[in-house]
Design a protein around this motif. Structure first.
Motif, PDB file in Angstrom:
ATOM      1  N   PRO A  74       0.830  -1.112  -0.016  1.00  0.00           N
ATOM      2  CA  PRO A  74       0.111   0.130   0.082  1.00  0.00           C
ATOM      3  C   PRO A  74       0.764   1.246   0.201  1.00  0.00           C
ATOM      4  O   PRO A  74       0.386   2.260  -0.441  1.00  0.00           O
ATOM      5  N   GLU A  75       2.002   1.207   0.534  1.00  0.00           N
ATOM      6  CA  GLU A  75       2.875   2.404   0.737  1.00  0.00           C
ATOM      7  C   GLU A  75       3.426   2.805  -0.748  1.00  0.00           C
ATOM      8  O   GLU A  75       3.549   3.886  -1.352  1.00  0.00           O
ATOM      9  N   ASP A  76       3.745   1.549  -1.623  1.00  0.00           N
ATOM     10  CA  ASP A  76       4.068   2.048  -3.008  1.00  0.00           C
ATOM     11  C   ASP A  76       3.112   2.459  -3.769  1.00  0.00           C
ATOM     12  O   ASP A  76       3.041   3.350  -4.710  1.00  0.00           O
ATOM     13  N   ALA A  77       1.741   2.011  -3.361  1.00  0.00           N
ATOM     14  CA  ALA A  77       0.678   2.624  -4.129  1.00  0.00           C
ATOM     15  C   ALA A  77       0.482   3.990  -3.708  1.00  0.00           C
ATOM     16  O   ALA A  77       0.029   4.603  -4.587  1.00  0.00           O
ATOM     17  N   GLY A  78       0.703   4.495  -2.526  1.00  0.00           N
ATOM     18  CA  GLY A  78       0.599   5.803  -2.130  1.00  0.00           C
ATOM     19  C   GLY A  78       1.474   6.761  -2.941  1.00  0.00           C
ATOM     20  O   GLY A  78       1.286   7.655  -3.488  1.00  0.00           O
ATOM     21  N   ARG A  79       2.853   6.321  -3.013  1.00  0.00           N
ATOM     22  CA  ARG A  79       3.777   6.979  -3.691  1.00  0.00           C
ATOM     23  C   ARG A  79       3.339   7.047  -5.024  1.00  0.00           C
ATOM     24  O   ARG A  79       3.664   7.982  -5.856  1.00  0.00           O
ATOM     25  N   THR A  80       2.712   6.200  -5.800  1.00  0.00           N
ATOM     26  CA  THR A  80       2.498   6.158  -7.063  1.00  0.00           C
ATOM     27  C   THR A  80       1.052   7.085  -7.190  1.00  0.00           C
ATOM     28  O   THR A  80       1.260   8.151  -8.292  1.00  0.00           O
ATOM     29  N   ILE A  81       0.603   7.398  -6.579  1.00  0.00           N
ATOM     30  CA  ILE A  81      -0.618   8.340  -6.279  1.00  0.00           C
ATOM     31  C   ILE A  81      -0.026   9.870  -6.097  1.00  0.00           C
ATOM     32  O   ILE A  81      -0.053  10.707  -6.831  1.00  0.00           O
ATOM     33  N   PHE A  82       0.759   9.835  -5.093  1.00  0.00           N
ATOM     34  CA  PHE A  82       1.487  11.249  -4.745  1.00  0.00           C
ATOM     35  C   PHE A  82       2.264  11.895  -5.805  1.00  0.00           C
ATOM     36  O   PHE A  82       2.439  13.102  -6.020  1.00  0.00           O
ATOM     37  N   GLU A  83       2.957  10.880  -6.713  1.00  0.00           N
ATOM     38  CA  GLU A  83       3.908  11.365  -7.893  1.00  0.00           C
ATOM     39  C   GLU A  83       3.075  12.361  -8.790  1.00  0.00           C
ATOM     40  O   GLU A  83       3.520  13.101  -9.162  1.00  0.00           O
ATOM     41  N   GLN A  84       1.531  11.937  -8.823  1.00  0.00           N
ATOM     42  CA  GLN A  84       0.761  12.617  -9.764  1.00  0.00           C
ATOM     43  C   GLN A  84      -0.115  13.774  -9.031  1.00  0.00           C
ATOM     44  O   GLN A  84      -0.322  14.830  -9.431  1.00  0.00           O
ATOM     45  N   ASN A  85      -0.539  13.495  -7.672  1.00  0.00           N
ATOM     46  CA  ASN A  85      -1.436  14.238  -7.021  1.00  0.00           C
ATOM     47  C   ASN A  85      -1.133  14.043  -5.553  1.00  0.00           C
ATOM     48  O   ASN A  85      -1.386  13.436  -4.927  1.00  0.00           O
ATOM     49  N   ILE A  86      -0.222  15.352  -5.396  1.00  0.00           N
ATOM     50  CA  ILE A  86       0.368  15.460  -3.907  1.00  0.00           C
ATOM     51  C   ILE A  86      -0.660  15.479  -2.938  1.00  0.00           C
ATOM     52  O   ILE A  86      -0.529  15.451  -1.590  1.00  0.00           O
ATOM     53  N   LEU A  87      -1.989  15.915  -3.197  1.00  0.00           N
ATOM     54  CA  LEU A  87      -3.121  16.173  -2.361  1.00  0.00           C
ATOM     55  C   LEU A  87      -4.259  14.920  -2.659  1.00  0.00           C
ATOM     56  O   LEU A  87      -5.314  14.889  -2.512  1.00  0.00           O
ATOM     57  N   GLY A  88      -3.475  13.896  -2.776  1.00  0.00           N
ATOM     58  CA  GLY A  88      -4.279  12.714  -3.226  1.00  0.00           C
ATOM     59  C   GLY A  88      -5.086  12.071  -1.991  1.00  0.00           C
ATOM     60  O   GLY A  88      -6.065  11.318  -2.248  1.00  0.00           O
ATOM     61  N   GLY A  89      -4.507  12.516  -0.921  1.00  0.00           N
ATOM     62  CA  GLY A  89      -5.272  12.255   0.455  1.00  0.00           C
ATOM     63  C   GLY A  89      -6.695  12.413   0.398  1.00  0.00           C
ATOM     64  O   GLY A  89      -7.850  12.235   0.678  1.00  0.00           O
ATOM     65  N   MET A  90      -6.644  13.959   0.330  1.00  0.00           N
ATOM     66  CA  MET A  90      -7.875  14.899   0.178  1.00  0.00           C
ATOM     67  C   MET A  90      -8.737  14.445  -1.157  1.00  0.00           C
ATOM     68  O   MET A  90     -10.056  14.439  -0.831  1.00  0.00           O
ATOM     69  N   CYS A  91      -8.375  14.349  -2.289  1.00  0.00           N
ATOM     70  CA  CYS A  91      -9.066  14.027  -3.251  1.00  0.00           C
ATOM     71  C   CYS A  91      -9.816  12.639  -3.155  1.00  0.00           C
ATOM     72  O   CYS A  91     -10.851  12.553  -3.746  1.00  0.00           O
ATOM     73  N   ALA A  92      -9.136  11.713  -2.342  1.00  0.00           N
ATOM     74  CA  ALA A  92      -9.867  10.435  -2.197  1.00  0.00           C
ATOM     75  C   ALA A  92     -10.915  10.670  -1.416  1.00  0.00           C
ATOM     76  O   ALA A  92     -12.126   9.765  -1.346  1.00  0.00           O
ATOM     77  N   ARG A  93     -10.871  11.569  -0.404  1.00  0.00           N
ATOM     78  CA  ARG A  93     -12.231  11.855   0.291  1.00  0.00           C
ATOM     79  C   ARG A  93     -13.257  12.679  -0.237  1.00  0.00           C
ATOM     80  O   ARG A  93     -14.391  12.742  -0.068  1.00  0.00           O
ATOM     81  N   VAL A  94     -13.014  13.527  -1.307  1.00  0.00           N
ATOM     82  CA  VAL A  94     -13.888  14.711  -1.635  1.00  0.00           C
ATOM     83  C   VAL A  94     -14.343  14.760  -3.144  1.00  0.00           C
ATOM     84  O   VAL A  94     -15.185  15.135  -3.564  1.00  0.00           O
ATOM     85  N   CYS A  95     -13.347  13.983  -3.961  1.00  0.00           N
ATOM     86  CA  CYS A  95     -13.657  13.863  -5.486  1.00  0.00           C
ATOM     87  C   CYS A  95     -14.953  13.232  -5.554  1.00  0.00           C
ATOM     88  O   CYS A  95     -15.461  12.211  -5.115  1.00  0.00           O
ATOM     89  N   PRO A  96     -15.524  13.761  -6.706  1.00  0.00           N
ATOM     90  CA  PRO A  96     -16.959  13.146  -7.129  1.00  0.00           C
ATOM     91  C   PRO A  96     -16.555  11.862  -7.982  1.00  0.00           C
ATOM     92  O   PRO A  96     -16.806  12.167  -9.366  1.00  0.00           O
ATOM     93  N   THR A  97     -15.864  10.847  -7.578  1.00  0.00           N
ATOM     94  CA  THR A  97     -15.594   9.761  -8.165  1.00  0.00           C
ATOM     95  C   THR A  97     -16.596   9.315  -9.119  1.00  0.00           C
ATOM     96  O   THR A  97     -16.324   8.569 -10.344  1.00  0.00           O
ATOM     97  N   GLU A  98     -18.034   9.402  -8.750  1.00  0.00           N
ATOM     98  CA  GLU A  98     -19.061   8.810  -9.332  1.00  0.00           C
ATOM     99  C   GLU A  98     -19.092   9.471 -10.832  1.00  0.00           C
ATOM    100  O   GLU A  98     -19.655   8.769 -11.789  1.00  0.00           O
ATOM    101  N   ASN A  99     -18.575  10.801 -11.061  1.00  0.00           N
ATOM    102  CA  ASN A  99     -18.285  11.378 -12.230  1.00  0.00           C
ATOM    103  C   ASN A  99     -17.084  11.110 -12.996  1.00  0.00           C
ATOM    104  O   ASN A  99     -16.947  11.450 -14.176  1.00  0.00           O
ATOM    105  N   LEU A 100     -15.946  10.661 -12.327  1.00  0.00           N
ATOM    106  CA  LEU A 100     -14.615  10.689 -12.885  1.00  0.00           C
ATOM    107  C   LEU A 100     -14.422   9.258 -12.735  1.00  0.00           C
ATOM    108  O   LEU A 100     -14.802   8.507 -13.674  1.00  0.00           O
ATOM    109  N   CYS A 101     -13.271   8.902 -12.053  1.00  0.00           N
ATOM    110  CA  CYS A 101     -12.817   7.637 -12.215  1.00  0.00           C
ATOM    111  C   CYS A 101     -13.636   6.248 -12.171  1.00  0.00           C
ATOM    112  O   CYS A 101     -13.765   5.405 -12.934  1.00  0.00           O
TER     113      CYS A 101
END
Length: 432
Positions: A68-95
């Motif tokens: 999971p930590e490697d997974a986190g780094r993969t996310i942070f390389e593209q989106n350093i606020l990936g933690g917040m986006c995981a909580r607030v993104c309208p994923t139903e409209n996006l990914c």
């Protein structure tokens, strides 16, 4: 049932329970089960749908294989606020909306929760996952400590530049800190994420520094090698209807901000009959939180039909599940009362007479606007930009909600800030 604006409509513990985490984190076992549902698509549509282009199949495979930590780094390389986006993104409209399992089965892979699992794993460790490059001797000003500004600042600091973030409010974070429903980001996560981000080093934050007050754009351009504007939309649109200045009528963003900053939510006054005017995410956040605070009746009134509502169908259903009544095709024409609001008159295409709604609190979520004019070219009501955020003024970039072309999402703001930082870096280091 007390009329007017009063606090403690519910027991304080009940209110705390109401504002618990909307999407609790996955356990390790749950994360493995969720990850196993991914097809790990080649040329995955979920990646295309993500504004920050995170390699979603890769990070989910890393979770599935116990990393999971490697997974986190993969996310942070593209989106350093990936933690917040995981909580607030309208994923139903996006990914998740683009997920092949959603299309085939109506149940997507839980990408948002898996992203939270991965990013939380990294943030729980001591230290920062990235290391700064050697100092370049260049200094960049970032105006605004919201998602765009902090993403830009982090990427520039990682490249070896010194960055000063000028933030008008007492705390950085922007929309993440002040403007998102409290049940989406609990335990002071926005502030903790900023502290974690600053672990890269090279970033100084000066709060209480507002462009147009004690700062001018000309001064920033003169004193720095580059400037990035992540101003957000500080102004709020006014309701052009008689009575909009009555007690009990205010912008929904002000109500949400007070709620987010309150140490004890039960102390916040809320109306017995609340009407929220608008149809976007802010309107839903304000309506749902009014209900969670104990309002007896909450109505979300939108001027168009359901299909035109900017908030996703998932958000609409969330509001309905909390007891919010959604009313469509109504436009406010008058707010009535005796100093304090008591009712609103709306027009409706199927009614000749005005439709009346009782209200002792009216929250306006009818859009925000760019506050102030810094002499930059505009496109509509926002700053005109080309490519990765270049404005009409040399040495000045812009991104996030203040810049034209975005969709006013945290994840889009992050992408804007990141891409502008890369372009600023290329500009500052051109020629070696």
């Amino acid at each position: 049932m007390t009329p007017g604006l009063v606090p403690e409509r519910l027991d304080p513990q009940e209110i705390r329970d109401n504002f618990a985490d909307l999407h609790p984190p996955l356990s390790e076992h749950q994360a493995h089960v969720a990850a196993d549902r991914c097809y790990f698509c080649y040329d995955a549509p979920c990646v295309t749908a993500c504004p920050t282009a995170i390699d979603i199949p890769l990070f989910i495979r890393q979770i599935a294989t116990g990393r999971p930590e490697d997974a986190g780094r993969t996310i942070f390389e593209q989106n350093i606020l990936g933690g917040m986006c995981a909580r607030v993104c309208p994923t139903e409209n996006l990914c998740e909306g683009a997920c092949v399992r959603e299309i085939a089965e109506g149940e997507p892979v839980q990408i948002g929760l898996l992203q939270r699992h991965a990013t939380d794993s990294v943030m729980a460790r001591q230290g920062h996952p990235f290391v700064r490059s050697a100092p370049t001797g260049r200094h960049v000003a970032v105006v605004g400590g919201g998602p765009a500004g902090m993403a830009c600042a982090h990427r520039l600091a990682m490249k070896g530049h010194e960055v000063t973030v000028y933030e008008a409010r007492p705390k950085p974070g922007g929309l993440n800190e002040y403007g998102i429903a409290a049940y989406k980001t609990v335990d002071d996560f926005a502030a903790r994420e900023v502290d974690w981000l600053l672990g890269i080093g090279g970033i100084t934050i000066e709060t209480g520094r507002a462009l147009g007050e004690d700062l001018t754009l000309a001064e920033l351009v003169e004193g720095h090698d580059a400037v990035f504007l992540g101003l957000g939309l500080g102004g709020v649109n006014a309701l052009n209807a008689p009575g909009s200045d009555m007690t009990g009528v205010e912008p929904a963003v002000h109500f949400i901000e007070r709620l987010r900053q309150a140490e004890e939510k039960a102390t916040l006054p809320v109306g017995r009959n609340v009407v929220v005017i608008g149809g976007g995410m802010t309107a839903v956040d304000a309506a749902v939180q009014s209900k969670l605070l104990g309002a007896a009746s909450v109505t979300l009134a939108y001027r168009k039909g359901r299909e035109a509502m900017p908030a996703s169908r998932w958000e609409q259903d969330l509001a309905a599940s909390k007891g919010v009544q959604l009313v469509f095709d109504v436009s406010p024409v008058e707010i009535r009362g005796n100093g304090a609001v008591t009712e609103i008159a709306f027009t409706h295409p199927e009614s000749e007479a005005p439709v009346l709604m009782q209200a002792d609190q009216v929250l306006l979520a009818i859009g925000q606007r760019l506050a102030g004019d810094q002499g930059l070219a505009r496109e509509g009501a926002k700053i005109a930009v080309t490519g990765p955020g270049r404005t009409s003024l040399e040495k000045v970039w812009a991104g996030g909600d203040c810049a034209a072309g975005g969709d006013d999402l945290t994840v889009t703001a992050v992408a804007n800030g990141r891409d502008a930082a890369e372009d600023i870096h290329a500009s500052l280091t051109a020629g070696g």
